[in-house]
Motif scaffolding. Sequence first.
Motif, PDB file in Angstrom:
ATOM      1  N   ILE A   1       0.833  -1.205   0.000  1.00 12.56           N
ATOM      2  CA  ILE A   1       0.000   0.000   0.000  1.00 12.56           C
ATOM      3  C   ILE A   1       0.868   1.255   0.000  1.00 12.56           C
ATOM      4  N   GLY A   2       0.715   2.037  -1.038  1.00  5.65           N
ATOM      5  CA  GLY A   2       1.419   3.305  -1.066  1.00  5.65           C
ATOM      6  C   GLY A   2       0.836   4.254  -0.034  1.00  5.65           C
ATOM      7  N   LYS A   3       1.687   4.957   0.685  1.00  6.35           N
ATOM      8  CA  LYS A   3       1.271   5.923   1.712  1.00  6.35           C
ATOM      9  C   LYS A   3       0.587   5.259   2.909  1.00  6.35           C
ATOM     10  N   ALA A   4       0.878   3.980   3.150  1.00  6.48           N
ATOM     11  CA  ALA A   4       0.238   3.272   4.268  1.00  6.48           C
ATOM     12  C   ALA A   4       0.496   3.969   5.593  1.00  6.48           C
ATOM     13  N   GLU A   5       1.632   4.644   5.716  1.00  7.70           N
ATOM     14  CA  GLU A   5       1.991   5.289   6.981  1.00  7.70           C
ATOM     15  C   GLU A   5       1.071   6.449   7.348  1.00  7.70           C
ATOM     16  N   PHE A   6       0.217   6.869   6.408  1.00  6.67           N
ATOM     17  CA  PHE A   6      -0.694   7.984   6.679  1.00  6.67           C
ATOM     18  C   PHE A   6      -2.146   7.532   6.860  1.00  6.67           C
ATOM     19  N   ILE A   7      -2.360   6.223   6.983  1.00 11.28           N
ATOM     20  CA  ILE A   7      -3.723   5.698   7.174  1.00 11.28           C
ATOM     21  C   ILE A   7      -3.994   5.546   8.663  1.00 11.28           C
TER      22      ILE A   7
ATOM     23  N   GLN B   1      -9.566  -7.156 -11.362  1.00 13.47           N
ATOM     24  CA  GLN B   1     -10.159  -8.476 -11.572  1.00 13.47           C
ATOM     25  C   GLN B   1     -10.717  -9.045 -10.262  1.00 13.47           C
ATOM     26  N   GLY B   2     -11.325  -8.165  -9.468  1.00 17.58           N
ATOM     27  CA  GLY B   2     -11.974  -8.579  -8.231  1.00 17.58           C
ATOM     28  C   GLY B   2     -11.062  -8.714  -7.037  1.00 17.58           C
ATOM     29  N   LYS B   3      -9.756  -8.529  -7.225  1.00 17.69           N
ATOM     30  CA  LYS B   3      -8.819  -8.675  -6.124  1.00 17.69           C
ATOM     31  C   LYS B   3      -8.347  -7.305  -5.638  1.00 17.69           C
ATOM     32  N   ALA B   4      -8.396  -7.089  -4.315  1.00 17.57           N
ATOM     33  CA  ALA B   4      -7.923  -5.827  -3.743  1.00 17.57           C
ATOM     34  C   ALA B   4      -6.402  -5.748  -3.897  1.00 17.57           C
ATOM     35  N   ILE B   5      -5.905  -4.670  -4.510  1.00 20.45           N
ATOM     36  CA  ILE B   5      -4.478  -4.570  -4.786  1.00 20.45           C
ATOM     37  C   ILE B   5      -3.817  -3.329  -4.181  1.00 20.45           C
ATOM     38  N   ASP B   6      -4.613  -2.322  -3.847  1.00 21.52           N
ATOM     39  CA  ASP B   6      -4.011  -1.089  -3.324  1.00 21.52           C
ATOM     40  C   ASP B   6      -5.098  -0.233  -2.698  1.00 21.52           C
ATOM     41  N   VAL B   7      -4.681   0.844  -2.076  1.00 17.83           N
ATOM     42  CA  VAL B   7      -5.600   1.784  -1.443  1.00 17.83           C
ATOM     43  C   VAL B   7      -5.262   3.193  -1.913  1.00 17.83           C
ATOM     44  N   GLN B   8      -6.289   3.957  -2.241  1.00 21.60           N
ATOM     45  CA  GLN B   8      -6.091   5.338  -2.670  1.00 21.60           C
ATOM     46  C   GLN B   8      -6.161   6.260  -1.449  1.00 21.60           C
ATOM     47  N   VAL B   9      -5.002   6.719  -1.020  1.00 23.68           N
ATOM     48  CA  VAL B   9      -4.918   7.603   0.141  1.00 23.68           C
ATOM     49  C   VAL B   9      -5.039   9.049  -0.348  1.00 23.68           C
ATOM     50  N   PRO B  10      -5.839   9.879   0.318  1.00 19.86           N
ATOM     51  CA  PRO B  10      -5.989  11.280  -0.104  1.00 19.86           C
ATOM     52  C   PRO B  10      -4.653  12.016  -0.158  1.00 19.86           C
ATOM     53  N   ASN B  11      -4.581  13.016  -1.016  1.00 20.34           N
ATOM     54  CA  ASN B  11      -3.356  13.822  -1.126  1.00 20.34           C
ATOM     55  C   ASN B  11      -3.102  14.625   0.147  1.00 20.34           C
ATOM     56  N   THR B  12      -4.174  14.940   0.878  1.00 17.71           N
ATOM     57  CA  THR B  12      -4.048  15.679   2.132  1.00 17.71           C
ATOM     58  C   THR B  12      -4.814  14.946   3.232  1.00 17.71           C
ATOM     59  N   VAL B  13      -4.162  14.754   4.371  1.00 16.05           N
ATOM     60  CA  VAL B  13      -4.825  14.111   5.507  1.00 16.05           C
ATOM     61  C   VAL B  13      -4.607  14.943   6.770  1.00 16.05           C
TER      62      VAL B  13
ATOM     63  N   LYS C   1      -2.283  19.191   9.210  1.00 16.67           N
ATOM     64  CA  LYS C   1      -2.558  18.728   7.851  1.00 16.67           C
ATOM     65  C   LYS C   1      -1.231  18.384   7.172  1.00 16.67           C
ATOM     66  N   ILE C   2      -1.231  17.245   6.431  1.00 21.28           N
ATOM     67  CA  ILE C   2      -0.015  16.773   5.794  1.00 21.28           C
ATOM     68  C   ILE C   2      -0.268  16.496   4.320  1.00 21.28           C
ATOM     69  N   ASP C   3       0.682  16.873   3.480  1.00 18.97           N
ATOM     70  CA  ASP C   3       0.659  16.499   2.066  1.00 18.97           C
ATOM     71  C   ASP C   3       1.262  15.104   1.962  1.00 18.97           C
ATOM     72  N   THR C   4       0.457  14.111   1.599  1.00 19.96           N
ATOM     73  CA  THR C   4       0.945  12.736   1.603  1.00 19.96           C
ATOM     74  C   THR C   4       1.879  12.438   0.428  1.00 19.96           C
ATOM     75  N   ASP C   5       1.869  13.280  -0.596  1.00 21.05           N
ATOM     76  CA  ASP C   5       2.784  13.080  -1.726  1.00 21.05           C
ATOM     77  C   ASP C   5       4.202  13.520  -1.365  1.00 21.05           C
ATOM     78  N   THR C   6       4.291  14.666  -0.693  1.00 23.55           N
ATOM     79  CA  THR C   6       5.609  15.225  -0.370  1.00 23.55           C
ATOM     80  C   THR C   6       6.031  14.974   1.072  1.00 23.55           C
ATOM     81  N   ARG C   7       5.079  14.468   1.894  1.00 23.87           N
ATOM     82  CA  ARG C   7       5.306  14.244   3.325  1.00 23.87           C
ATOM     83  C   ARG C   7       5.607  15.572   4.043  1.00 23.87           C
ATOM     84  N   LYS C   8       5.036  16.653   3.547  1.00 19.67           N
ATOM     85  CA  LYS C   8       5.284  17.975   4.101  1.00 19.67           C
ATOM     86  C   LYS C   8       4.134  18.424   5.007  1.00 19.67           C
ATOM     87  N   TYR C   9       4.505  19.145   6.061  1.00 16.11           N
ATOM     88  CA  TYR C   9       3.530  19.793   6.953  1.00 16.11           C
ATOM     89  C   TYR C   9       2.873  20.948   6.202  1.00 16.11           C
TER      90      TYR C   9
END
Length: 220
Positions: A131-137, A149-161, A206-214
């Motif tokens: 999972i990309g960005k798992a550390e922000f979930i 094809q019916g199999k869970a493969i990843d999670v879409q984490v918001p750009n800002t959390v 608030k954090i930018d999950t793409d850049t890991r910036k505050y």
Amino acid sequence: MFWLLATLLSLTDAYVLKSLNRLEGLRRGFQPSMQTTSDFKTGLTIEFEGSAWKVTEFLHVKPGKGSAFVRSKLKNLESGNVLEKTWKAGESITVAQVDKEDMTFSYNDGDDMVFMNMETYEEERIPRADIGKAEFISDEMQLQVLKWQGKAIDVQVPNTVTLLVTETEPGAKGNTAQGRAEKPATLETGAVINVPIFISEGTLIKIDTDTRKYLGRVND
């Protein structure tokens, strides 16, 4: 004898229904789309050699002599294997048909993260490493689980959390970055990022999950 016949009929009906559903999906246009390496972007999921791969890195190269090409690093979303592949510039690629399902992060189970559909109560398990960005979930965060094809493969984490700072040194002397003093802070998910010196424990930020910036405090 009767129960055996009934079982065979039930299995046949299930197979026919599955086939009809697959055909219905194709009729509605749920099929892979063809693009080229010019459309590469980080996070793009493509079909290659019968599997789904996520583009994790890519670089367009135009040498002084010879044809342009694209270097890429791909991650197999089923096995986790990493592949480095070079493509011709403009080479055709197949973009995978990825479905999205609204789910809620429920809990960690060993190396897996478990997500639940709050309407059906069905669960999906995905290896944390996949999972990309798992550390922000965070707990009970609502997300979109990606399926191929019916199999869970990843999670879409918001750009800002928005996450809680659970540990940081009060008034600590930090490093100077772009003219401001910063210090490390641990978030409720376990992620560690740099924050301004005035941020204290218990602060929602608030954090930018793409850049890991505050990005700022929630109340700012």
